[in-house]
Scaffold this motif. Sequence first.
Motif, short mmCIF file in Angstrom:
data_model
loop_
_atom_site.label_atom_id
_atom_site.label_comp_id
_atom_site.label_asym_id
_atom_site.label_seq_id
_atom_site.Cartn_x
_atom_site.Cartn_y
_atom_site.Cartn_z
N UNK A 198 75.21 73.23 26.07
CA UNK A 198 73.80 73.11 26.46
C UNK A 198 72.89 73.74 25.41
N UNK A 199 71.64 73.31 25.42
CA UNK A 199 70.60 73.76 24.49
C UNK A 199 70.89 73.39 23.03
N UNK A 200 71.63 72.30 22.83
CA UNK A 200 71.90 71.80 21.49
C UNK A 200 70.93 70.66 21.17
N UNK A 201 70.29 70.74 20.02
CA UNK A 201 69.40 69.66 19.60
C UNK A 201 70.25 68.57 18.96
N UNK A 202 70.22 67.39 19.56
CA UNK A 202 70.98 66.26 19.04
C UNK A 202 70.21 65.57 17.92
N UNK A 203 68.93 65.34 18.17
CA UNK A 203 68.06 64.63 17.22
C UNK A 203 66.72 65.34 17.22
N UNK A 205 72.91 66.04 30.97
CA UNK A 205 71.50 65.67 30.97
C UNK A 205 70.87 66.10 29.66
N UNK A 206 70.05 65.20 29.10
CA UNK A 206 69.38 65.43 27.81
C UNK A 206 67.88 65.29 28.03
N UNK A 240 58.82 64.94 27.75
CA UNK A 240 58.45 63.56 28.07
C UNK A 240 59.30 63.01 29.21
N UNK A 241 60.62 63.20 29.11
CA UNK A 241 61.51 62.62 30.10
C UNK A 241 62.90 63.23 29.97
N UNK A 242 63.82 62.69 30.77
CA UNK A 242 65.21 63.11 30.73
C UNK A 242 66.11 61.87 30.66
N UNK A 243 67.28 62.05 30.08
CA UNK A 243 68.31 61.01 30.06
C UNK A 243 69.56 61.59 30.69
N UNK A 280 72.39 70.70 29.63
CA UNK A 280 73.66 71.21 30.13
C UNK A 280 74.76 70.67 29.24
N UNK A 281 75.98 71.13 29.46
CA UNK A 281 77.09 70.64 28.66
C UNK A 281 77.21 69.14 28.82
N UNK A 282 77.28 68.41 27.70
CA UNK A 282 77.29 66.95 27.72
C UNK A 282 78.53 66.41 27.03
N UNK A 283 79.02 65.30 27.56
CA UNK A 283 80.07 64.54 26.89
C UNK A 283 79.40 63.29 26.35
N UNK A 284 79.53 63.08 25.05
CA UNK A 284 78.80 62.01 24.37
C UNK A 284 79.72 61.17 23.50
N UNK A 285 79.41 59.89 23.43
CA UNK A 285 79.99 59.02 22.42
C UNK A 285 78.95 58.99 21.29
N UNK A 286 79.38 59.28 20.08
CA UNK A 286 78.46 59.29 18.94
C UNK A 286 78.81 58.10 18.03
N UNK A 287 77.84 57.20 17.88
CA UNK A 287 78.01 56.01 17.06
C UNK A 287 77.07 56.08 15.88
N UNK A 288 77.43 55.41 14.80
CA UNK A 288 76.54 55.27 13.65
C UNK A 288 75.50 54.19 13.98
N UNK A 289 74.23 54.53 13.82
CA UNK A 289 73.13 53.60 14.12
C UNK A 289 73.31 52.29 13.34
N UNK A 290 73.66 52.41 12.08
CA UNK A 290 73.81 51.24 11.21
C UNK A 290 74.83 50.26 11.79
#
Length: 167
Positions: free
Chosen positions: A22-27, A43-44, A53-56, A81-91
């Motif tokens: 938690x409290x990690x800046x992704x972007x 939750x992000x 602005x909002x939450x995801x 909070x602690x998140x489980x994420x799939x990280x993909x390359x935008x390109x």
Amino acid sequence: MIIFLNTLLENRIPYEKKIVPKQTILISEKEPDPSVYFIESGIVSLERDKQLISFLGLNQIAGLSNTFIIDESLYTFKTLEKCTLYVFKREAIIELLLSMQEGWIYLYMNHMNHNSFLVDKCLMMREPSEMKLKHCLAELLQKYAIMQDNVLALPKCFTKKSCFKLC
């Protein structure tokens, strides 16, 4: 959105699955970010100019809110909070979407959903304070409520401060 994730996985788009504290800046806003995050759990928050602005949450995507032409992020995305994420390359995602006929439709619909979100926020800002707060809390309960002792409750990451900042 789970269909979108399945499409990415079926087309073998390279990814990394991460558990982020938690409290990690992704972007960070106004900075280029080559990654797109699919939220499997957690939750992000979305912030712009230090304004919430909002939450995801579950099965939502962070990092595709801007058009594929612009590399800079429109928002700062931070884990609440602690998140489980799939990280993909935008390109890789953009390349896949542009190669598929329905990919163009997805990009169009994603853009339209983002515009609708912004219009809803503008309309809500015109409401009286009490109505704004009720509207915000109802939206949060609808999206993120968990059942605790036969009562709907918001996860602990939603504080009074964050709810009032949102409204």
